[in-house]
Design a protein around this motif. Sequence first.
Motif, short mmCIF file in Angstrom:
data_model
loop_
_atom_site.label_atom_id
_atom_site.label_comp_id
_atom_site.label_asym_id
_atom_site.label_seq_id
_atom_site.Cartn_x
_atom_site.Cartn_y
_atom_site.Cartn_z
N LEU A 35 0.90 -1.25 -0.16
CA LEU A 35 0.26 0.33 -0.15
C LEU A 35 0.51 1.07 -0.16
N ARG A 36 0.69 2.01 -0.38
CA ARG A 36 1.15 3.27 -0.53
C ARG A 36 0.49 4.53 -0.02
N THR A 37 1.06 4.42 1.30
CA THR A 37 0.14 5.50 2.06
C THR A 37 1.10 6.65 2.60
N SER A 38 0.13 7.27 3.43
CA SER A 38 0.78 8.82 3.51
C SER A 38 1.95 9.40 4.48
N LYS A 39 2.69 7.95 5.18
CA LYS A 39 3.61 8.35 5.72
C LYS A 39 5.01 8.03 4.66
N PRO A 40 5.12 8.68 3.81
CA PRO A 40 6.42 9.12 2.49
C PRO A 40 8.08 9.16 3.76
N ASP A 41 7.55 9.19 4.59
CA ASP A 41 8.80 9.25 5.78
C ASP A 41 9.25 8.22 6.66
N ALA A 42 8.17 6.74 5.85
CA ALA A 42 8.65 5.83 6.13
C ALA A 42 10.32 4.77 6.40
N LEU A 43 11.04 4.25 6.91
CA LEU A 43 12.40 3.96 6.77
C LEU A 43 11.89 2.36 6.25
N LEU A 44 11.27 1.78 6.65
CA LEU A 44 10.54 0.63 6.22
C LEU A 44 9.43 0.53 5.22
N ILE A 45 9.90 0.36 3.73
CA ILE A 45 8.17 0.99 3.18
C ILE A 45 7.75 -0.56 3.16
N ALA A 46 7.25 0.33 2.40
CA ALA A 46 5.15 -1.49 1.81
C ALA A 46 6.28 -2.23 1.08
N GLY A 47 6.85 -2.73 1.15
CA GLY A 47 6.78 -4.27 0.53
C GLY A 47 8.38 -5.00 1.19
N SER A 48 8.81 -4.56 2.06
CA SER A 48 9.80 -4.72 2.90
C SER A 48 9.75 -6.13 3.85
N ARG A 49 10.53 -6.57 4.21
CA ARG A 49 10.33 -7.74 4.76
C ARG A 49 10.05 -6.90 6.44
N ALA A 50 9.39 -7.23 7.12
CA ALA A 50 9.18 -6.64 8.59
C ALA A 50 10.16 -7.30 9.64
N PRO A 51 11.25 -6.25 9.99
CA PRO A 51 12.57 -7.26 10.68
C PRO A 51 12.00 -7.26 12.24
N ASP A 52 12.98 -7.98 13.12
CA ASP A 52 12.32 -8.44 14.67
C ASP A 52 12.45 -7.06 15.19
N ALA A 53 13.08 -7.47 16.94
CA ALA A 53 12.95 -6.23 17.43
C ALA A 53 12.52 -7.23 19.07
N SER A 54 13.82 -6.72 20.14
CA SER A 54 13.11 -6.99 21.52
C SER A 54 11.85 -5.38 22.04
N ILE A 55 10.30 -6.63 22.86
CA ILE A 55 10.40 -5.85 23.36
C ILE A 55 9.73 -6.19 24.65
N ARG A 56 8.58 -6.41 25.25
CA ARG A 56 8.41 -5.98 27.40
C ARG A 56 6.56 -6.76 27.38
N GLY A 57 6.30 -7.53 27.16
CA GLY A 57 4.54 -7.75 27.59
C GLY A 57 4.16 -6.49 28.44
#
Length: 492
Positions: free
Chosen positions: A375-397
């Motif tokens: 999807l071409r969205t309203s966030k042209p400044d997004a670092l991770l563009i649509a179509g790219s792999r979603a990376p992992d990240a450490s978070i906490r529940g």
Amino acid sequence: MIDVLISGAGAAGLTLAIDLARRGVSFRLIDRLDVPFSGSRGKGIQPRTLEVFEDLGIVDRIAAAGSKYPPQRLHRGDDSYRDEQNMALEAPIVGEPYRTPLLIPQFLTELAMRNRLAELGGAPEYGLELIGFEQTNDSVEAQVDGANGKETIVCRYLVGADGGRSVVRHALGVEFPGKTLGIRAIVADISLDGLPRDAWHRFNDGDMARQISFCPLPHGDVFQLQAPISHDGDMELSVEALQSFIDSRLPIGKITVRDVAWASCYSMNARLAERYRVGRVILVGDAAHIHPPTGGQGLNTSVQDAYNLGWKLDGVLSGAPDWLLDSYQAERRPIAAGMLGLATGLLEKARHGDMRRGREVHQLDVSYESSQVSLRTSKPDALLIAGSRAPDASIRGAAGQPARVFNLLKGPHWTLLGYEVGGGTVSSRQGLHVHTIGAGGDYHDDQGHFSAIYALKAGDWVLVRPDGYIAGTAASDGLGALESHLSAVGVV
């Protein structure tokens, strides 16, 4: 009538079967062989495929059965040698938990996949060969033949995962252009005496008439032998014949062959099907593309074909528009074309003894940016563009336990992640998991990994497809576009 008939129970067919099974899609998985494939052939699992295997629930089993690649030992004629590590062995980082290819013989990879499929209630049917099919507007009638005679299987879709000589592709009349690369080779799994198991031994590199290598396969005494051979005549594959073959390229008595577990001769080709879909019949894996083995791309590309296809079949079977299934070819065929170019380029380097492999073979940078699903969205400044792999990240529940973004993505669903958005802003629906990350969310970004890796601002959202690629990003005032996109792909 079943939903899907899969012809071919190799890595591509098994991946698709596992994905369909966990989605509750009815299928049958058949293979003309009487027993599972028993060779080491596709022995390299790339980092992106390891991520796929994590989602499918088998990555730890695969890792336990495999090992890191050993260094390559380049033997010289004077009995001296030089060790070098030609694989990029990189430590994991937060966004990329797998950065090193894994060495595991193909039959063990497929064994882990069959065991996972059994847990989900499925199993391949061996000794059952597809001999023909006819399709209508709403179904496919497939004729199969086995020990109990001929049978007609009626299905809504037929998937040809039946290899480079695909019966399905031939029956469709789909052209398979490309070229024979002028190299015939032998690959064999052998037990031997005379070599230590701490390295991948290479002899006569750069000499295509005498080149030969022995790669130790993990957790046993078997080596995979690889060597180019003459185009003329048949080659015997017995212990005695392979001993004679090795003696013709190395000093007699240097290596003694004790046993041959599996062996095959083949000609290297680079070919790409002109179409991946004809009506209700679809091609995956080697049925759609064949590569030389350099770079370890064939099995990995095949697995990722099936991983891309599974959720789209499920979607269309559940009422999503047909264009979603067309996006399978639109996304995967250019990837295969690129991998063909990469593998043939690496093959040319290998002819001259250059076996170095880097990030280019890891498949972590595969992108579907131009896809209709992106999807071409309203966030042209997004670092991770649509179509790219979603990376992992450490978070906490919020309950205090450590977690990862990959935990949230794992499973057959779409995922919508909101950063510092508060709760109750998105309606729930079947097939969509919604999570909020940040203050007041169900997950906290204590270490700042999520905000740094995803580069989101307060109020931003990211929509992730079932196969772990970003479908779109949006600021708070663009959330409606993401919800409309979900409706367009059948998640309503």
